[in-house]
Design an enzyme around this catalytic site. Structure first.
Site, PDB file in Angstrom:
ATOM      1  N   HIS A  29      12.022   4.616  -7.947  1.00 28.15           N
ATOM      2  CA  HIS A  29      11.382   3.373  -7.507  1.00 28.15           C
ATOM      3  C   HIS A  29      12.078   2.177  -8.143  1.00 28.15           C
ATOM      4  O   HIS A  29      12.842   2.313  -9.111  1.00 28.15           O
ATOM      5  CB  HIS A  29       9.888   3.381  -7.820  1.00 28.15           C
ATOM      6  CG  HIS A  29       9.558   3.583  -9.269  1.00 28.15           C
ATOM      7  ND1 HIS A  29       9.471   2.538 -10.167  1.00 28.15           N
ATOM      8  CD2 HIS A  29       9.313   4.697  -9.980  1.00 28.15           C
ATOM      9  CE1 HIS A  29       9.181   3.009 -11.364  1.00 28.15           C
ATOM     10  NE2 HIS A  29       9.078   4.316 -11.286  1.00 28.15           N
ATOM     11  N   SER A 269       3.028  -0.627  -7.547  1.00 27.49           N
ATOM     12  CA  SER A 269       2.676   0.787  -7.561  1.00 27.49           C
ATOM     13  C   SER A 269       3.789   1.641  -6.977  1.00 27.49           C
ATOM     14  O   SER A 269       4.510   1.215  -6.066  1.00 27.49           O
ATOM     15  CB  SER A 269       1.389   0.999  -6.748  1.00 27.49           C
ATOM     16  OG  SER A 269       1.175   2.364  -6.486  1.00 27.49           O
ATOM     17  N   LYS A 270       3.914   2.860  -7.499  1.00 30.47           N
ATOM     18  CA  LYS A 270       4.892   3.799  -6.931  1.00 30.47           C
ATOM     19  C   LYS A 270       4.596   4.059  -5.458  1.00 30.47           C
ATOM     20  O   LYS A 270       5.492   4.419  -4.699  1.00 30.47           O
ATOM     21  CB  LYS A 270       4.861   5.127  -7.700  1.00 30.47           C
ATOM     22  CG  LYS A 270       5.462   5.066  -9.088  1.00 30.47           C
ATOM     23  CD  LYS A 270       5.475   6.456  -9.704  1.00 30.47           C
ATOM     24  CE  LYS A 270       6.102   6.438 -11.092  1.00 30.47           C
ATOM     25  NZ  LYS A 270       6.157   7.798 -11.679  1.00 30.47           N
ATOM     26  N   ARG A 271       3.327   3.904  -5.063  1.00 29.34           N
ATOM     27  CA  ARG A 271       2.940   4.177  -3.676  1.00 29.34           C
ATOM     28  C   ARG A 271       3.182   2.994  -2.757  1.00 29.34           C
ATOM     29  O   ARG A 271       3.041   3.103  -1.542  1.00 29.34           O
ATOM     30  CB  ARG A 271       1.464   4.587  -3.624  1.00 29.34           C
ATOM     31  CG  ARG A 271       1.215   5.948  -4.272  1.00 29.34           C
ATOM     32  CD  ARG A 271      -0.260   6.310  -4.263  1.00 29.34           C
ATOM     33  NE  ARG A 271      -1.032   5.451  -5.158  1.00 29.34           N
ATOM     34  CZ  ARG A 271      -1.130   5.638  -6.456  1.00 29.34           C
ATOM     35  NH1 ARG A 271      -0.520   6.643  -7.033  1.00 29.34           N
ATOM     36  NH2 ARG A 271      -1.860   4.828  -7.205  1.00 29.34           N
ATOM     37  N   ASP A 272       3.528   1.840  -3.331  1.00 34.17           N
ATOM     38  CA  ASP A 272       3.814   0.659  -2.519  1.00 34.17           C
ATOM     39  C   ASP A 272       5.166   0.839  -1.832  1.00 34.17           C
ATOM     40  O   ASP A 272       6.142   1.209  -2.484  1.00 34.17           O
ATOM     41  CB  ASP A 272       3.841  -0.582  -3.419  1.00 34.17           C
ATOM     42  CG  ASP A 272       3.828  -1.869  -2.631  1.00 34.17           C
ATOM     43  OD1 ASP A 272       4.635  -1.988  -1.694  1.00 34.17           O
ATOM     44  OD2 ASP A 272       3.028  -2.756  -2.955  1.00 34.17           O
TER      45      ASP A 272
END
Length: 501
Positions: A29, A269-272
């Site tokens: 990321h 966030s890593k999920r962004d």
């Protein structure tokens, strides 16, 4: 600035050694890449060395696939390293999972020096003692096992208990000078003796990370500010490592600002989607543009200047000039800077970089010689117009197909007399033998602007849609030259017929 602790390294220039040591979990990321970039840039700026090692002690979460993705990411970004995985070096192996014997040797030295001691207290016993002593439960361990006698330890072992090993924390303030944030002090008693080796004999990350730094001679630890609280424990451990003769110095620390999402004040966030490095690559960021933007997440080359080469970046970068305040990821600014770098590419380099994106869009599989020639000829028409390589297939895809699709907004924007304009275009272009951009422009200008008395914006709209299927396209006359006279006339007639139905 405050004076660093006397045991702190004074290394500079070629003696500088920094490290990038991610855990191989999940996709790379942008926050991780920013850390790698700043370490790489500092090593290149000083003439020092960058060590790339892998923190893979969490067998449940670590994966070989993630490790390969890390190597792929750094390779694509052209962030090279001087020592470490895939390269080797004098401190191999560079994966924690392969260094257990090394850690065991350091543990034995720290036990011999008295820095580590056996701790048999269970979590329940610690809670009970805190409650009995009127001590807040959240304060945790009370250093009870520090003073165990040999008889008490023997008794615990006879019960079948296996001890953890804890570090004897100095009973004094711990102070260091952060290269970004200035002097930081952790007051005496602010944290208890902490576990460095589990009862099963496996050392914890809080132990192996600074031990690896010490054994590999890391002089500067440059990392995210979310790791700043762990510095207190590392300072305590370093003092013990020096006393035990494992190392001779404490590294300099610098804690880089958090990278925030586009909205709110939360860490990216890593999920962004904006955090996904490979998504940026898939969309068409080039490594020069993305690294330029990531460099700006906490640092500036100068006032009112956002675009610079990687050579300029490494020449100017110094970790002490990083801003401690959080940095916000701005997608539009990132894309704009990437577009600036695309325009800085040599046109042949740009064309070569577009080929994988044209293939991914299905314009061809393994390009033929003719398709490659067409792609290279089309590249200069769009290089000034795109911000991402992923924009190129939409811009020039019409050149590679015989089944043209008209975009709805393009058809909707056509004038009422579009069919008449297309007929006049065909009539003007049919006699031309030299199908060059200048000849095409002269013929269409004469027929549409002079004879039909149309404004250029209105005149060239219908031919543009007929040729490309789009309201906005690469330069019309050059596009028609690339298509050739026969295909261009066929497309002009086809749209005219479509409009008459």
């Amino acid at each position: 600035m405050a004076t660093p602790h006397p045991q702190t390294t004074t290394a500079s220039g070629a003696d500088v050694r920094v490290r990038f040591c991610p855990s191989p979990t999940g996709l790379p990321h942008v926050g991780m890449v920013r850390t790698a970039l700043y370490n790489w840039a500092y090593a290149r700026h000083t003439g020092g060395k960058l060590v790339f090692r892998i923190e893979d002690t969490d067998a449940a979460r670590d994966s070989e696939e993630s490790f390969r993705q890390l190597v792929d990411a750094l390779t694509w970004l052209k962030i090279d390293w001087d020592e470490g995985v895939e390269v080797g070096g004098p401190h191999a192996p560079y994966r924690q999972s392969q260094r257990h014997d090394i850690y065991r040797d350091v543990i034995d030295k720290l036990i011999a020096s008295g820095a580590l001691y056996e701790s048999y207290s269970t979590a329940e016993e610690i809670d009970a003692r805190n409650e009995a002593n009127g001590r807040a439960k959240q304060l945790g361990y009370d250093n009870f096992d520090r003073a165990l006698t040999d008889e008490q330890r023997s008794a615990f072992r006879e019960e079948g208990r296996q001890p953890a090993l804890r570090l004897r924390v100095p009973d004094e303030d711990l102070t260091y000078v952060d290269l970004i944030r200035g002097e930081v002090t952790f007051p005496a008693g602010s944290f208890p003796d902490f576990v460095v080796v589990r009862p099963n004999g496996i050392p914890l990350y809080t132990f192996v990370n600074p031990v690896d730094d010490a054994l590999m001679g890391i002089t500067h630890v440059l990392r995210g500010e979310d790791l700043m609280p762990s510095t207190a424990r590392q300072l305590a451990l370093y003092a013990a490592l020096i006393d035990a003769g494992v190392t001779t110095f404490v590294p300099r620390f610098a804690h880089m600002p958090l990278v925030l999402g586009e909205t709110g004040n939360k860490k990216l966030s890593k999920r962004d989607p904006q955090a996904d490095l490979f998504l940026h690559r898939d969309r068409g960021f080039i490594h020069e543009g993305l690294l330029n933007y990531l460099a700006l997440l906490g640092w500036s080359i100068g006032p009112d200047r956002d675009v610079f080469s990687l050579e300029e970046f490494t020449a100017a970068f110094d970790i002490v000039n990083v801003n401690p305040n959080p940095a916000r990821f701005d997608q539009k600014k990132a894309e704009s800077i990437n577009g600036d770098h695309i325009r800085m590419l040599d046109v042949k380099d740009f064309a070569e970089r577009t080929i994988p994106y044209l293939a991914a869009a299905g314009l061809f599989e393994e390009p033929t010689h003719e398709q490659l020639v067409l792609a290279f000829r089309a590249a200069p028409l769009v290089q000034e117009r795109v911000q991402l390589l992923g924009d190129v297939p939409d811009m020039i895809g019409f050149l590679f197909t015989d089944e043209l699709m008209y975009e709805a907004d393009a058809l909707k924007g056509l004038p009422a007399n579009a069919a008449e304009v297309l007929d006049a275009s065909v009539a003007a272009l049919e006699p031309i033998t030299d199908f060059s951009p200048s000849a095409i422009q002269d013929a269409l200008s004469s027929a549409l602007v002079d004879e039909l008395q149309l404004k250029p914006r209105v005149a060239y709209g219908p031919p543009r849609v007929a040729i490309s299927g789009r309201r906005v396209s690469p330069p019309l006359f050059e596009s028609m030259e690339l298509l050739g006279k026969e295909k261009s006339l066929r497309r002009l007639r086809a749209l005219a017929e479509t409009l008459r139905r």
